[in-house]
Design a protein around this motif. Structure first.
Motif, PDB file in Angstrom:
ATOM      1  N   ILE A 433      94.848 -35.375 -15.111  1.00  0.00           N
ATOM      2  CA  ILE A 433      94.225 -33.980 -15.527  1.00  0.00           C
ATOM      3  C   ILE A 433      94.460 -32.715 -14.413  1.00  0.00           C
ATOM      4  CG2 ILE A 433      91.991 -32.855 -15.693  1.00  0.00           C
ATOM      5  CD1 ILE A 433      90.891 -35.519 -16.655  1.00  0.00           C
ATOM      6  N   LYS A 434      94.616 -33.264 -13.256  1.00  0.00           N
ATOM      7  CA  LYS A 434      95.025 -32.037 -12.318  1.00  0.00           C
ATOM      8  C   LYS A 434      96.429 -31.732 -12.466  1.00  0.00           C
ATOM      9  CE  LYS A 434      91.869 -33.805  -8.566  1.00  0.00           C
ATOM     10  NZ  LYS A 434      91.800 -34.183  -7.147  1.00  0.00           N
ATOM     11  N   ARG A 435      97.150 -32.555 -12.853  1.00  0.00           N
ATOM     12  CA  ARG A 435      98.403 -32.113 -13.066  1.00  0.00           C
ATOM     13  C   ARG A 435      98.724 -31.275 -14.434  1.00  0.00           C
ATOM     14  NH1 ARG A 435      99.960 -37.513 -11.179  1.00  0.00           N
ATOM     15  NH2 ARG A 435     100.046 -38.058 -13.439  1.00  0.00           N
ATOM     16  N   TYR A 436      97.881 -31.757 -15.114  1.00  0.00           N
ATOM     17  CA  TYR A 436      97.866 -30.685 -16.601  1.00  0.00           C
ATOM     18  C   TYR A 436      97.346 -29.324 -16.122  1.00  0.00           C
ATOM     19  CZ  TYR A 436      96.562 -29.022 -21.096  1.00  0.00           C
ATOM     20  OH  TYR A 436      96.508 -28.664 -22.301  1.00  0.00           O
ATOM     21  N   VAL A 437      96.286 -29.534 -15.385  1.00  0.00           N
ATOM     22  CA  VAL A 437      95.769 -27.936 -15.231  1.00  0.00           C
ATOM     23  C   VAL A 437      96.548 -27.349 -14.547  1.00  0.00           C
ATOM     24  CG1 VAL A 437      93.872 -26.852 -13.631  1.00  0.00           C
ATOM     25  CG2 VAL A 437      93.228 -28.886 -15.201  1.00  0.00           C
ATOM     26  N   ILE A 438      97.387 -27.888 -13.146  1.00  0.00           N
ATOM     27  CA  ILE A 438      98.339 -26.943 -12.524  1.00  0.00           C
ATOM     28  C   ILE A 438      99.424 -26.649 -13.472  1.00  0.00           C
ATOM     29  CG2 ILE A 438     100.012 -27.329 -10.899  1.00  0.00           C
ATOM     30  CD1 ILE A 438      97.914 -29.231  -9.379  1.00  0.00           C
ATOM     31  N   TYR A 439      99.859 -27.751 -14.351  1.00  0.00           N
ATOM     32  CA  TYR A 439     100.977 -27.479 -15.294  1.00  0.00           C
ATOM     33  C   TYR A 439     100.804 -26.358 -16.446  1.00  0.00           C
ATOM     34  CZ  TYR A 439     104.238 -27.788 -19.043  1.00  0.00           C
ATOM     35  OH  TYR A 439     105.434 -27.817 -19.921  1.00  0.00           O
ATOM     36  N   ASN A 440      99.326 -26.338 -16.612  1.00  0.00           N
ATOM     37  CA  ASN A 440      98.985 -25.331 -17.609  1.00  0.00           C
ATOM     38  C   ASN A 440      98.970 -23.966 -16.907  1.00  0.00           C
ATOM     39  OD1 ASN A 440      97.871 -24.502 -20.193  1.00  0.00           O
ATOM     40  ND2 ASN A 440      95.882 -24.843 -19.573  1.00  0.00           N
ATOM     41  N   ARG A 441      98.575 -23.835 -15.644  1.00  0.00           N
ATOM     42  CA  ARG A 441      98.591 -22.576 -14.775  1.00  0.00           C
ATOM     43  C   ARG A 441      99.998 -21.866 -14.748  1.00  0.00           C
ATOM     44  NH1 ARG A 441      94.588 -23.815  -9.874  1.00  0.00           N
ATOM     45  NH2 ARG A 441      92.521 -23.781 -11.165  1.00  0.00           N
ATOM     46  N   ILE A 442     100.835 -22.967 -14.261  1.00  0.00           N
ATOM     47  CA  ILE A 442     102.157 -22.472 -14.118  1.00  0.00           C
ATOM     48  C   ILE A 442     102.881 -22.112 -15.572  1.00  0.00           C
ATOM     49  CG2 ILE A 442     104.459 -23.502 -13.761  1.00  0.00           C
ATOM     50  CD1 ILE A 442     103.109 -25.285 -11.794  1.00  0.00           C
ATOM     51  N   GLN A 443     102.533 -22.800 -16.572  1.00  0.00           N
ATOM     52  CA  GLN A 443     103.101 -22.183 -17.853  1.00  0.00           C
ATOM     53  C   GLN A 443     102.461 -20.680 -18.094  1.00  0.00           C
ATOM     54  OE1 GLN A 443     105.457 -23.471 -19.878  1.00  0.00           O
ATOM     55  NE2 GLN A 443     105.769 -24.979 -18.064  1.00  0.00           N
ATOM     56  N   LYS A 444     100.916 -20.438 -17.921  1.00  0.00           N
ATOM     57  CA  LYS A 444     100.437 -19.469 -18.245  1.00  0.00           C
ATOM     58  C   LYS A 444     101.116 -18.114 -17.290  1.00  0.00           C
ATOM     59  CE  LYS A 444      96.103 -20.814 -19.912  1.00  0.00           C
ATOM     60  NZ  LYS A 444      94.672 -20.841 -19.686  1.00  0.00           N
ATOM     61  N   GLN A 445     101.558 -18.573 -16.016  1.00  0.00           N
ATOM     62  CA  GLN A 445     101.823 -17.619 -14.994  1.00  0.00           C
ATOM     63  C   GLN A 445     103.527 -17.090 -15.613  1.00  0.00           C
ATOM     64  OE1 GLN A 445     101.642 -19.241 -11.102  1.00  0.00           O
ATOM     65  NE2 GLN A 445      99.520 -18.892 -11.056  1.00  0.00           N
ATOM     66  N   LYS A 446     103.990 -18.262 -16.161  1.00  0.00           N
ATOM     67  CA  LYS A 446     105.497 -17.870 -16.618  1.00  0.00           C
ATOM     68  C   LYS A 446     105.497 -17.141 -17.748  1.00  0.00           C
ATOM     69  CE  LYS A 446     107.940 -22.059 -14.814  1.00  0.00           C
ATOM     70  NZ  LYS A 446     108.712 -23.267 -15.381  1.00  0.00           N
ATOM     71  N   LEU A 447     104.462 -17.382 -18.688  1.00  0.00           N
ATOM     72  CA  LEU A 447     104.342 -16.511 -19.920  1.00  0.00           C
ATOM     73  C   LEU A 447     103.931 -15.182 -19.534  1.00  0.00           C
ATOM     74  CD1 LEU A 447     104.489 -16.735 -23.043  1.00  0.00           C
ATOM     75  CD2 LEU A 447     101.970 -17.355 -23.064  1.00  0.00           C
ATOM     76  N   LYS A 448     103.105 -15.176 -18.455  1.00  0.00           N
ATOM     77  CA  LYS A 448     102.742 -13.761 -18.252  1.00  0.00           C
ATOM     78  C   LYS A 448     103.860 -13.084 -17.715  1.00  0.00           C
ATOM     79  CE  LYS A 448      99.074 -11.372 -15.802  1.00  0.00           C
ATOM     80  NZ  LYS A 448      97.672 -11.712 -14.954  1.00  0.00           N
ATOM     81  N   ALA A 449     104.454 -13.602 -16.830  1.00  0.00           N
ATOM     82  CA  ALA A 449     105.764 -13.093 -16.029  1.00  0.00           C
ATOM     83  C   ALA A 449     106.759 -12.427 -17.239  1.00  0.00           C
ATOM     84  CB  ALA A 449     106.301 -13.892 -15.150  1.00  0.00           C
ATOM     85  N   ASN A 450     106.991 -13.386 -18.325  1.00  0.00           N
ATOM     86  CA  ASN A 450     107.986 -13.150 -19.139  1.00  0.00           C
ATOM     87  C   ASN A 450     107.580 -11.655 -19.886  1.00  0.00           C
ATOM     88  OD1 ASN A 450     109.777 -15.109 -18.527  1.00  0.00           O
ATOM     89  ND2 ASN A 450     108.647 -16.432 -19.975  1.00  0.00           N
ATOM     90  N   LYS A 451     106.109 -11.751 -20.132  1.00  0.00           N
ATOM     91  CA  LYS A 451     105.521 -10.469 -20.788  1.00  0.00           C
ATOM     92  C   LYS A 451     105.964  -9.367 -20.074  1.00  0.00           C
ATOM     93  CE  LYS A 451     102.264 -12.818 -23.902  1.00  0.00           C
ATOM     94  NZ  LYS A 451     100.845 -12.841 -24.101  1.00  0.00           N
ATOM     95  N   ILE A 452     105.718  -9.223 -18.789  1.00  0.00           N
ATOM     96  CA  ILE A 452     105.653  -8.143 -17.945  1.00  0.00           C
ATOM     97  C   ILE A 452     107.391  -7.690 -18.080  1.00  0.00           C
ATOM     98  CG2 ILE A 452     105.463  -7.234 -15.560  1.00  0.00           C
ATOM     99  CD1 ILE A 452     103.064  -9.181 -15.342  1.00  0.00           C
ATOM    100  N   SER A 453     108.214  -8.640 -17.970  1.00  0.00           N
ATOM    101  CA  SER A 453     109.530  -8.289 -17.584  1.00  0.00           C
ATOM    102  C   SER A 453     110.192  -7.762 -19.076  1.00  0.00           C
ATOM    103  CB  SER A 453     110.342  -9.541 -17.178  1.00  0.00           C
ATOM    104  OG  SER A 453     110.247 -10.606 -18.077  1.00  0.00           O
TER     105      SER A 453
END
Length: 453
Positions: A433-453
């Motif tokens: 669950i912890k890995r999933y939460v971390i993975y999910n945050r990382i994915q959201k950060q990447k998605l957010k970063a892509n949108k900004i760029s």
């Protein structure tokens, strides 16, 4: 006439009453009572044997290890043994043998004891062979001879057993006279009387003893008071004493009524006979002491007078045929009969029934030993079975305890394993669950970063 008939009937009733009283008080009843008692005892033994046989048969069928085959067969045969003993007891009797020289009055003595003129008597050598008087339940008497089983009339005794007859039997022959028991107390009480030829007519005395005397309980030596005990008579008695242990011997000085003609020498002659008789019985044969012999074994009698007093001719004078002093001789004869009856009854009980008693003890001991062995073996088997059951029970309890312990241990292990698995699964799930939460945050950060760029 009527008064005479009444008198005769009264006398007959009185005689019958006296005979009944004498019979009831007779020492011979000891033998008959003992015979009745031992018969009942063996009937009880037969019942016991029968019950034991049935019991042991059931035991043998249930377990052949409890009794051996040989012992089982022996016990099964005890019924036949008991029945044979009962058969022998029914035929047991008291036996007396009369002997002495020819013409000493043996047959007359027997007739006097039987209270009837049964045996042939007379001058000279009368009895030619052994004559045995025994009882029968038949109403009429009869005679049995060695060469035939066909009953003969008692009247034939005059030609069969009489030495004066042309029809002579060998001196060792035995003629049986079957006399109705109801006619004679002695015979009714199981006494057998044997009259013998004179011992001076045969040299084969050993054969006589072998054939006719080995089962005798009492021997009666009849001597003529006008003579004395002879070498032949002594030899016969010595032979008897050698074959039988302590034989019972009575000496009758017969024809003592002849002393009435010589009253002045009665006591001296009596003492002479007494001394010679005591010397023979006590010093030579050593059968008893002098006091016992003089009081209980030697008697001075007149068999003729005794018979005459008991078998009276109704037409004769009351004192016809009796010599002076006959009452004393009759009392002496009665005393002899009493001593004889006591002696033969006690002796016969011992000799006839002692062996049966020992056999009965052996049978009971054999049954007791067998049943005791069966009981002991069954107890041993029971103890062994109980021991096995105890061991099996202990083993079962042990296994049950071990199984319960194993079950508890298994349960405990399963609980520990379950808890461990639960913890591991829970930890793994938390980590995932912890890995999933971390993975999910990382994915959201990447998605957010892509949108900004």
């Amino acid at each position: 006439m009527s008064g005479s008939i009444i008198h005769e009937k009264t006398a007959s009733l009185e005689l019958a009453r006296q005979i009944s009283v004498n019979s009831a008080n007779s020492p011979l009843k000891l033998f008959t009572q003992a015979k009745t008692t031992i018969t009942q005892i063996f009937k009880n033994i037969a019942s016991y044997v029968d019950y034991s046989n049935k019991f042991l048969e059931e035991v043998n069928n249930a377990d052949r290890n409890l009794i051996t085959d040989d012992k089982y067969k022996d016990i099964q045969q005890l019924n036949d043994k008991v029945n044979r003993i009962l058969s022998v007891i029914s035929r047991d009797h008291m036996k007396v043998v009369f002997f002495g020289r020819t013409s000493n009055g043996k047959s007359t003595t027997v007739n006097a004891m039987l209270r009837e003129r049964i045996l042939p008597v007379g001058m000279g050598h009368t009895t030619n062979c052994f004559l045995q008087i025994e009882g029968t339940d038949e109403a009429e008497p009869y005679v049995l001879t060695p060469e035939s089983d066909e009953p003969k009339s008692v009247s034939s005794l005059g030609s069969i057993g009489n030495a004066l007859s042309r029809e002579k039997l060998d001196s060792d022959s035995l003629v049986k006279i079957l006399w109705p028991k109801e006619k004679c107390r002695l015979i009714r009480d199981d006494v057998i009387l044997v009259d013998s030829p004179g011992i001076d007519v045969s040299a084969n005395l050993d054969q006589w003893i072998e054939n006719h005397c080995l089962d005798a309980d009492v021997f009666v030596l009849v001597i003529s008071a006008e003579a004395t005990i002879t070498v032949a008579e002594k030899k016969f008695l010595h032979n008897v004493a050698q074959r039988l242990s302590n034989p019972n011997i009575f000496i009758l000085m017969n024809r003592w009524d002849a002393t009435a003609y010589e009253p002045e020498s009665v006591e001296s002659v009596r003492q002479q006979h007494l001394d010679r008789g005591l010397e023979f019985l006590c010093d030579e044969l050593k059968l008893c002491d002098r006091k016992q012999a003089s009081e209980h074994r030697m008697f001075f009698i007149s068999a003729r007078e005794a018979l005459l007093s008991r078998n009276k001719d109704p037409t004769a004078s009351p004192r016809s045929g009796f010599n002076e002093g006959y009452q004393e001789r009759l009392e002496e004869f009665s005393k002899f009969e009493h001593e004889f009856e006591e002696c033969i009854s006690k002796t016969a009980v011992q000799t006839k029934f002692e062996q049966h008693t020992n056999r009965g003890k052996e049978i009971i001991a054999s049954l007791r030993e067998t049943t005791a062995n069966v009981c002991n073996k069954s107890q041993i088997l029971k103890q062994e079975s109980v021991q096995k059951l105890t061991e099996m029970d202990e083993k079962s309890n042990f296994l049950e305890h071990e199984l319960r312990a194993m079950t508890e241990s298994a349960k405990e292990k399963i609980r520990h394993i379950s808890e461990d698995v639960y913890k591991r699964v829970a930890q793994t799930l938390n980590d995932e669950i912890k890995r999933y939460v971390i993975y999910n945050r990382i994915q959201k950060q990447k998605l957010k970063a892509n949108k900004i760029s």
